[in-house]
Design an enzyme around this catalytic site. Structure first.
Site, PDB file in Angstrom:
ATOM      1  N   GLY A 120       0.836  -1.191   0.000  1.00 19.51           N
ATOM      2  CA  GLY A 120       0.000   0.000   0.000  1.00 19.51           C
ATOM      3  C   GLY A 120       0.872   1.242   0.000  1.00 19.51           C
ATOM      4  O   GLY A 120       1.995   1.217   0.503  1.00 19.51           O
TER       5      GLY A 120
ATOM      6  N   CYS B  22       6.126  -0.242   6.815  1.00 19.65           N
ATOM      7  CA  CYS B  22       5.743   0.995   6.136  1.00 19.65           C
ATOM      8  C   CYS B  22       6.921   1.447   5.286  1.00 19.65           C
ATOM      9  O   CYS B  22       8.053   1.458   5.758  1.00 19.65           O
ATOM     10  CB  CYS B  22       5.407   2.054   7.185  1.00 19.65           C
ATOM     11  SG  CYS B  22       4.943   3.634   6.468  1.00 19.65           S
ATOM     12  N   LEU B  23       6.647   1.812   4.029  1.00 18.59           N
ATOM     13  CA  LEU B  23       7.745   2.230   3.145  1.00 18.59           C
ATOM     14  C   LEU B  23       8.399   3.521   3.633  1.00 18.59           C
ATOM     15  O   LEU B  23       9.525   3.823   3.250  1.00 18.59           O
ATOM     16  CB  LEU B  23       7.226   2.398   1.706  1.00 18.59           C
ATOM     17  CG  LEU B  23       6.749   1.109   1.013  1.00 18.59           C
ATOM     18  CD1 LEU B  23       6.227   1.407  -0.386  1.00 18.59           C
ATOM     19  CD2 LEU B  23       7.857   0.060   0.952  1.00 18.59           C
TER      20      LEU B  23
ATOM     21  N   GLN C 174       2.902  10.022   1.284  1.00 14.73           N
ATOM     22  CA  GLN C 174       4.259   9.463   1.351  1.00 14.73           C
ATOM     23  C   GLN C 174       5.132   9.897   0.179  1.00 14.73           C
ATOM     24  O   GLN C 174       6.352   9.808   0.251  1.00 14.73           O
ATOM     25  CB  GLN C 174       4.203   7.930   1.390  1.00 14.73           C
ATOM     26  CG  GLN C 174       3.583   7.385   2.676  1.00 14.73           C
ATOM     27  CD  GLN C 174       3.458   5.881   2.610  1.00 14.73           C
ATOM     28  OE1 GLN C 174       2.473   5.355   2.106  1.00 14.73           O
ATOM     29  NE2 GLN C 174       4.460   5.178   3.101  1.00 14.73           N
TER      30      GLN C 174
ATOM     31  N   HIS D  15      -2.166   7.622   6.944  1.00 19.79           N
ATOM     32  CA  HIS D  15      -1.159   8.468   6.289  1.00 19.79           C
ATOM     33  C   HIS D  15      -1.790   9.763   5.774  1.00 19.79           C
ATOM     34  O   HIS D  15      -1.205  10.836   5.896  1.00 19.79           O
ATOM     35  CB  HIS D  15      -0.534   7.742   5.087  1.00 19.79           C
ATOM     36  CG  HIS D  15       0.627   6.859   5.433  1.00 19.79           C
ATOM     37  ND1 HIS D  15       1.751   7.333   6.053  1.00 19.79           N
ATOM     38  CD2 HIS D  15       0.850   5.538   5.211  1.00 19.79           C
ATOM     39  CE1 HIS D  15       2.621   6.327   6.208  1.00 19.79           C
ATOM     40  NE2 HIS D  15       2.092   5.232   5.710  1.00 19.79           N
TER      41      HIS D  15
ATOM     42  N   HIS E 295      -4.178   1.585   7.607  1.00 17.23           N
ATOM     43  CA  HIS E 295      -2.821   2.139   7.705  1.00 17.23           C
ATOM     44  C   HIS E 295      -2.642   3.294   6.694  1.00 17.23           C
ATOM     45  O   HIS E 295      -2.119   4.355   7.043  1.00 17.23           O
ATOM     46  CB  HIS E 295      -1.818   0.999   7.437  1.00 17.23           C
ATOM     47  CG  HIS E 295      -0.377   1.394   7.361  1.00 17.23           C
ATOM     48  ND1 HIS E 295       0.575   0.882   8.207  1.00 17.23           N
ATOM     49  CD2 HIS E 295       0.284   2.231   6.514  1.00 17.23           C
ATOM     50  CE1 HIS E 295       1.761   1.409   7.893  1.00 17.23           C
ATOM     51  NE2 HIS E 295       1.606   2.212   6.868  1.00 17.23           N
ATOM     52  N   GLU E 296      -3.119   3.090   5.467  1.00 18.93           N
ATOM     53  CA  GLU E 296      -2.933   4.112   4.424  1.00 18.93           C
ATOM     54  C   GLU E 296      -3.814   5.329   4.668  1.00 18.93           C
ATOM     55  O   GLU E 296      -3.403   6.462   4.418  1.00 18.93           O
ATOM     56  CB  GLU E 296      -3.201   3.526   3.031  1.00 18.93           C
ATOM     57  CG  GLU E 296      -2.334   2.335   2.627  1.00 18.93           C
ATOM     58  CD  GLU E 296      -0.850   2.547   2.835  1.00 18.93           C
ATOM     59  OE1 GLU E 296      -0.382   3.697   2.765  1.00 18.93           O
ATOM     60  OE2 GLU E 296      -0.139   1.558   3.088  1.00 18.93           O
TER      61      GLU E 296
HETATM   62 NI    NI Z   1       2.879   3.293   5.620  1.00 21.15          NI
END
Ligand code: NI
Length: 169
Positions: free
Chosen positions: A46, A92-93, A51, A138, A134-135
């Site tokens: 995701g 998480c990226l 991000q 963000h 989670h997204e």
């Molecule tokens: Ni993330």
């Protein structure tokens, strides 16, 4: 397609709240394609627009085994269908190499618009539910490390700042 630069914790831009999207044009589709490409390249499931320093409510997700079933979510929101909390080791990226157990409601009903602006609904459970929650966090400037102890969070912050410093040399 372009590989986009992913912001890393504790970059303050990850704390910005994303704005609603009301124009569904080719530019939006191009941005979504770039985000999906970037997510696949970085082996994520995701990615939220925040991000990649694009502060609009757009998410790309793909939880399929072969990473060939993408989902584009514009202006996503959800209601909880099952409040039971499930723990999942999230990554998480924007917080590379760290995995932390986060508890989130098990089952949600997701409302969103597709890239053409059409309203859609989807019931999500398991990894999809975790990933979407989670997204969406963000987009609101919230990170998975906000769910863990401040002490642990600071430790992660210091390690990531240090590794960035090393990379730059
Ligand atoms: Ni993330």
């Amino acid at each position: 397609m372009n590989r986009l630069n992913i912001l890393t914790f504790p970059d303050p831009r990850l704390r910005k709240k994303a704005a609603a999207i009301d124009v569904f044009d080719q530019k939006l589709k191009d941005k979504a394609a770039d985000m999906l490409f970037t997510m696949y390249e970085d082996k994520g499931i995701g990615l939220a627009a925040t991000q990649v320093d694009f502060h609009h409510r757009l998410i790309v997700v793909d939880v399929s085994e072969n990473q060939d079933d993408p989902l584009y979510l514009v202006n996503p929101s959800f209601v909880v269908l099952d409040e039971t909390l499930d723990g999942y080791k999230e990554g998480c990226l924007s917080i590379p190499t760290f995995y932390e157990e986060v508890y989130r409601p098990k089952k949600i009903e997701l409302s969103y618009q597709d890239l053409d602006g059409k309203h859609q609904k989807l019931i999500a459970e398991g990894v999809l539910s975790v990933c979407v929650q989670h997204e969406i966090d963000h987009l609101d400037g919230k990170l998975m490390v906000d769910y863990i102890s401040p002490l642990k969070r600071d430790r992660i912050k210091e390690k990531l700042l240090k590794s960035k410093h090393v990379k730059k040399k």
